[in-house]
Design an enzyme around this catalytic site. Structure first.
Site, short mmCIF file in Angstrom:
data_model
loop_
_atom_site.label_atom_id
_atom_site.label_comp_id
_atom_site.label_asym_id
_atom_site.label_seq_id
_atom_site.Cartn_x
_atom_site.Cartn_y
_atom_site.Cartn_z
N HIS D 99 32.92 40.67 34.74
CA HIS D 99 32.46 41.77 35.59
C HIS D 99 31.41 41.23 36.56
CE1 HIS D 99 31.06 45.49 37.17
NE2 HIS D 99 29.93 45.51 36.50
N HIS D 101 29.28 42.18 40.63
CA HIS D 101 29.07 43.10 41.74
C HIS D 101 29.24 42.34 43.05
CE1 HIS D 101 27.14 46.84 39.83
NE2 HIS D 101 27.57 46.10 38.84
N ASP D 124 49.50 34.87 45.43
CA ASP D 124 49.50 33.74 44.50
C ASP D 124 48.98 34.15 43.12
OD1 ASP D 124 50.54 31.55 45.88
OD2 ASP D 124 48.65 31.12 46.89
N HIS D 175 31.85 51.55 41.80
CA HIS D 175 31.14 50.63 40.92
C HIS D 175 31.49 49.20 41.35
CE1 HIS D 175 29.82 49.73 36.50
NE2 HIS D 175 29.55 48.74 37.30
N TYR D 232 53.91 25.70 40.24
CA TYR D 232 52.74 25.45 41.08
C TYR D 232 51.48 25.17 40.26
CZ TYR D 232 49.03 26.58 44.47
OH TYR D 232 47.92 26.56 45.29
#
Lengths: 235, 235, 235, 235
Positions: D99, D101, D124, D175, D232
């Site tokens: 997580h 910001h 991708d 958020h 790849y």
């Protein structure tokens, strides 16, 4: 033949040039600073095409003010040397000149818009908008192009030294910023501030501006740093 | 005469000032942080015009809260010292003050727009928009300009300490952000967050915002970090 | 079987690859540079999926120009290897190829807009807009996709080596920039400049452009660095 | 009581957390990464409120999957711990959660707009737009807020593990981004890529997009990196 310059000038010009990449104003080898010794009749400038990481004090080139002849150093001077020389000849107060292709200032030059005075960050240093010059003509591009790049600034300011003192920067149309100051270091600081105020101005304009800043606020900021009543920023 | 301050305050103020360039909030010498010792009746602040790379703990200046006299240090205090003093006198909860010209916050100040609450990143710290002050009048600019720069913030907040606690930041119109907090370090953190939320807000506004964030989400984020039920961010 | 390449080529390719993250053109392992040895009939390229911080000269892979076979190195070559090979086969003047996903150039590729010539920063290197290619067809995506990514550039330039020399960059639609040059180092410089001019162009366009730059200014800048009358940037 | 986790997990979680500030995804202490050990029934996560520069392996906290109890470490776990736990419980394929910001991803979350698929850089990694969740209700904010922040993602994806695999990221409305992956390191890579594609998308949208990318191009890029025919990025 090598002309001697006053002690400290070469080091100051070197330091100012090395600061350009450190403060993010340069891509590759773009950008150059010079400093003048009026008593000796010469200025010291970055050589052409040398990467900043390889640049040493011995690489700097000394150029004669009167005719642009190299009178010190073993390398070719910056391609922009003649622009610097033109500014020194026109404005007696100028002790240093800086040229960069810094992102936000170049954007204003390419949009052919002055950087407007939107707040105190600008007014602390520049007593008015940073102007975009008119175009160079085809003739000015064909011959003595680099000298004429200075000429278009000088003509726009009507060769008025006081105007050059009050707004020590100009954007050459579709090219980029040239800044100057009492010393090489000061011209570099003006390049840094020119880029900072261009960056802030772009964001400000994207938010929309409906009311101009009050003139008494701008005047206060300019006069507290400049002129006889200055009291700002002195240790 | 030198007034002693409580142990650790000078180091905290030094560290906070040195963090300003490290986190990209400063151009050249712009920006300053101070911290107060209310028992001793003084605050400690950055000197005027000293580059961050040269700044040492001995350069810091101690200033008396009651009248702004220098009572410690050998340099002149920051030109913004009177603004800091005004904020300390008006708001008893304030232990530190920070001023910067950070790019995105200044853009809002220049556009004379509050930084709106657009999400939890903002609501974690600021319990409402970061306001732009009204203009300083010509009279406020003519005399005691720096003190009046604080005054316009204090008047806008109606000298209400609780409002200063809930939104510890303001944008002085056409100038830039002032932030404060319980300590010098906290005031600096608020400057960092003010710039971050201004940056994100600019991008958000460019995408267009049609629905405001739900108030219960914002309230939850503010109250989990602040007030009696806070549980966030404590190690 | 290992094919030897000319002295210095592997080091040059390594250095150019390591410069990609240093100048901010790469996220994670994205981006690759190769350099060709036409006498040996091979090119040297970055391996696939190796983080830049782990990359050593021994990781580089040597690939045969004629058929794409690996003829040196113990790792798989970059997934984009076939695109590089296609460009080398089509354009005899090309000595190096660079591919990145740099932010602003990719934005133009995704918006399917050429990077327009807005000033001398662009004209110093590119004698015209940096074009966006047409789409790859479903067939071109289904088989030999990476080779066809080069093919769409080559077809767009009508396999004209002179066009490839004058504008050494293209944006593959909805993908990103490929640049080339006389050497690996030159192709990387073109990638750096392509990103810089894309960044400046985005800001310029946000300010609005009403008058194109005068052609004589652009021509002057291109010809002072390129062709028989070049005099710029040589030490 | 302390639960042991599989060798290497704690180091991987530490390294991923320390990478957050290095790649510019964090302001202050914002952001956290965790990694799960499903056999032991626990996950390892960053503690709450510890600055990255002070973070050591001993500060990491071990949390039980089934009930969120701390079963290792001497600090409080990140305030976002319950969001991580909710994602682990819903999606068996998830081995790590991140997580942040980060600026541009939060801008999309605040504008409540999905990050659209505008090119191969996005395709991708993400097989579709990165979605914005619906709002949390007042009830979801009032009780078990952090767990419900995960819940709103899980509900939006209809608890479908395959959807979580194909687009390993979501923006919680107003958020910011949560990303996940097979490992802690992979979840962090997805956070880095989510921010990069948000940044590029913002610039692309500012240029205007009139034609969507061809689906066969996007499909080619996704399938060459994912699924049975992937070729790849493997060294």
């Amino acid at each position: 033949m090598t002309v001697e310059v006053r002690p400290g000038l070469r080091q100051e010009v070197l330091d100012a040039n090395l600061t350009i990449p450190q403060v993010g104003l340069a891509t590759l080898t773009w950008g150059n600073v010079s400093g003048v010794d009026r008593e000796a009749g010469v200025f010291v400038i970055k050589p052409s095409g040398v990467p900043y990481e390889d640049l040493t004090i011995d690489d700097l080139v000394t150029v004669r003010l009167s005719d642009g002849e190299v009178v010190g150093g073993h390398l070719r001077p910056s391609t922009d040397t003649e622009t610097h020389r033109c500014l020194y000849l026109a404005f007696p107060s100028v002790g240093g000149v800086t040229h960069t292709h810094s992102t936000h200032a170049v954007a204003f030059a390419q949009a052919r818009r002055d950087i407007p005075v939107l707040g105190t960050t600008h007014a602390d240093t520049f007593n008015g908008p940073i102007p975009v010059t008119p175009d160079l003509t085809a003739e000015q591009c064909a011959k003595d192009y680099e000298y004429n790049t200075g000429r278009v600034i000088v003509d726009f300011l009507e060769e008025d030294d006081q105007r050059a003192v009050e707004v020590p920067a100009a954007l050459v149309a579709n090219h980029g910023p040239f800044t100057w100051g009492a010393t090489a270091r000061k011209s570099l600081e003006h390049a840094i501030i020119c880029e900072a105020v261009a960056d802030i101005a772009l964001h400000t304009l994207s938010l929309g501006v409906t009311t101009p800043p009050p003139p008494h606020l701008l005047a206060r900021h300019y006069t507290r740093k400049h002129g006889p009543d200055a009291y700002y920023g002195n240790p």
